[in-house]
Design an enzyme around this catalytic site. Structure first.
Site, PDB file in Angstrom:
ATOM      1  N   GLU A 277       0.865  -1.182   0.000  1.00 21.90           N
ATOM      2  CA  GLU A 277       0.000   0.000   0.000  1.00 21.90           C
ATOM      3  C   GLU A 277       0.898   1.228   0.000  1.00 21.90           C
ATOM      4  O   GLU A 277       1.681   1.430   0.929  1.00 21.90           O
ATOM      5  CB  GLU A 277      -0.913   0.011   1.222  1.00 21.90           C
ATOM      6  CG  GLU A 277      -1.787   1.255   1.363  1.00 21.90           C
ATOM      7  CD  GLU A 277      -2.885   1.315   0.317  1.00 21.90           C
ATOM      8  OE1 GLU A 277      -3.296   2.440  -0.031  1.00 21.90           O
ATOM      9  OE2 GLU A 277      -3.324   0.248  -0.150  1.00 21.90           O
TER      10      GLU A 277
ATOM     11  N   SER B 262       7.037   6.268  -0.041  1.00 24.65           N
ATOM     12  CA  SER B 262       8.302   5.568   0.212  1.00 24.65           C
ATOM     13  C   SER B 262       8.545   5.286   1.688  1.00 24.65           C
ATOM     14  O   SER B 262       9.685   5.111   2.107  1.00 24.65           O
ATOM     15  CB  SER B 262       9.480   6.359  -0.378  1.00 24.65           C
ATOM     16  OG  SER B 262       9.301   6.579  -1.762  1.00 24.65           O
ATOM     17  N   ARG B 263       7.475   5.248   2.469  1.00 20.46           N
ATOM     18  CA  ARG B 263       7.533   4.920   3.898  1.00 20.46           C
ATOM     19  C   ARG B 263       8.294   5.947   4.735  1.00 20.46           C
ATOM     20  O   ARG B 263       8.669   5.681   5.872  1.00 20.46           O
ATOM     21  CB  ARG B 263       8.154   3.527   4.124  1.00 20.46           C
ATOM     22  CG  ARG B 263       7.392   2.378   3.444  1.00 20.46           C
ATOM     23  CD  ARG B 263       5.978   2.271   4.007  1.00 20.46           C
ATOM     24  NE  ARG B 263       5.296   1.064   3.589  1.00 20.46           N
ATOM     25  CZ  ARG B 263       4.510   0.958   2.507  1.00 20.46           C
ATOM     26  NH1 ARG B 263       4.320   2.009   1.730  1.00 20.46           N
ATOM     27  NH2 ARG B 263       3.903  -0.173   2.227  1.00 20.46           N
ATOM     28  N   LEU B 264       8.531   7.139   4.193  1.00 15.73           N
ATOM     29  CA  LEU B 264       9.194   8.189   4.967  1.00 15.73           C
ATOM     30  C   LEU B 264       8.110   9.014   5.665  1.00 15.73           C
ATOM     31  O   LEU B 264       7.880  10.189   5.361  1.00 15.73           O
ATOM     32  CB  LEU B 264      10.061   9.062   4.065  1.00 15.73           C
ATOM     33  CG  LEU B 264      11.150   9.893   4.778  1.00 15.73           C
ATOM     34  CD1 LEU B 264      12.144   8.974   5.475  1.00 15.73           C
ATOM     35  CD2 LEU B 264      11.870  10.788   3.778  1.00 15.73           C
TER      36      LEU B 264
END
Length: 209
Positions: free
Chosen positions: A6, A186-188
């Protein structure tokens, strides 16, 4: 499951977006989820811990943000009620996927006063009053017994109000820590934590995602 992905696309969350008081910031996020029409926007996953240290979780519904805390209602002799009686330290998480938002609250739970429990119980739909009144929550039972008890109580009280059981009422979670998480590409992710100080003020800091 390893292949489920996701991606998050939410706009950034900065300190400038946040209220100085995390309880008021929590109210904003809950209100925005309600206004957006999300299903069960007040659902929260509540974690409690038994006297021997075993954690357990379940989804309950947040019913108010007042008195500096978060209120929900349940049976006092349910598993969660017994665990709160043994250890008042609790935590809950709320997640609003369409907004890519998560909120974590850590604190202690205490019972609300009888008047508040009476008032909320009386506001519930008739069928919900009946179910709460007959349920030995968290105890083994059968569907047949539950339905028979419902029918018997409906005969005694064919319309609202149904008397509130003494073992049913509210808890208010007074927070000592609140985290606000905002999904980013990007999960940041953006993540902020508020911690309550001895003088009642709050310290806010950004955490790594």
């Amino acid at each position: 499951m390893k292949d489920v992905r996701e991606e998050y696309h939410a706009e950034g969350l900065s300190e400038g977006h946040l209220h100085d008081n995390p309880v008021e910031q929590a109210r904003r996020w809950v209100d925005e989820a309600i206004e957006a029409g999300f299903p069960l926007p007040n659902a929260m996953t509540l974690a409690t811990v038994s006297a021997d240290g075993q954690p357990s979780t379940r989804v309950v519904l947040l019913k108010g943000i007042e008195g500096g805390g978060f209120t929900f209602f349940t049976h006092y002799d349910s598993r969660k009620g017994e665990e709160i009686a043994a250890n008042a330290k609790v935590s809950f998480t709320m997640f609003w996927q369409p907004f890519d938002r998560q909120m974590i609250v850590i604190g202690e739970a205490s019972k609300v006063d009888e008047e508040e429990s009476e008032s909320y119980f009386a506001s519930r739909p008739y069928a919900s009053q009946i179910s709460a009144a007959i349920s030995p929550q968290s105890q083994p039972t059968s569907r047949e017994w539950l339905e028979a008890e419902v029918e018997a109580l409906q005969q005694q009280h064919p319309e609202a109000p149904v008397p509130r059981p003494a073992n049913w009422g509210g808890y208010r979670i007074t927070p000592t820590e609140i985290q606000f998480w905002h999904g980013r590409p990007s999960r940041l992710h953006d993540r902020f934590r508020y911690r309550k100080q001895a003088d009642g003020s709050w310290v806010r800091e950004r955490l790594a995602p």
